[in-house]
Scaffold this active site. Structure first.
Site: not given
Length: 152
Positions: A112, A130
């Site tokens: 991330d 995401d």
């Protein structure tokens, strides 16, 4: 179905390319401020799902991802006439799911890096996959809602 595969493949590639670039730019846990008090690039490893839920339970998360793809296909795509928005939403969903699934299988964690603070709230760090999942789900919800209104 070819359009869904094309969109999901493009999302998967963009997700993986963005993660590779990020890993070349930043060391683990390093942050690079882009817009002060709003947006930064922060290299983190997420061993869970959103908000690090189920952290360390990679097999469970892998199985949930695979099951999600199967259920989405079976209940929303198989033997159904799908429109332009459906191609986009399912392509985004599958691309996002596969992007994070790829990380979980090959790395044991998800990379991330998109780090936002909005109106003083520091959001959990996330990635391109995401974004694809959230936008895809948003479009699916709108389509289901519109379809239910048209039936009444």
């Amino acid at each position: 179905m070819k359009k869904i595969v094309l969109i999901s493949t493009l999302c998967l590639l963009l997700d993986q390319i963005s993660k590779c670039i990020l890993e070349q730019l930043l060391n683990l846990n390093q942050t690079k401020t882009v817009i002060p008090s709003f947006f930064a690039l922060t290299h983190v490893r997420n061993e869970g799902a959103a908000w690090s839920l189920f952290a360390g339970r990679q097999i469970f998360l892998i199985l949930i991802s695979i099951l999600s793809v199967i259920l989405i296909y079976y209940f929303f795509i198989k033997n159904k006439k799908i429109n332009h928005f459906d191609f986009i939403s399912y392509g985004l969903l599958f691309g996002g799911i596969f992007g994070n699934l790829w990380d979980r299988i090959l790395r044991g964690y998800v990379v991330d890096f998109l780090d936002f603070t909005i109106i003083g709230y520091h959001f959990p760090v996330f990635n391109f996959a995401d974004i694809c999942i959230v936008i895809g789900m948003f479009i699916v919800i709108i389509q289901v809602w519109k379809d239910s209104d048209n039936r009444n």
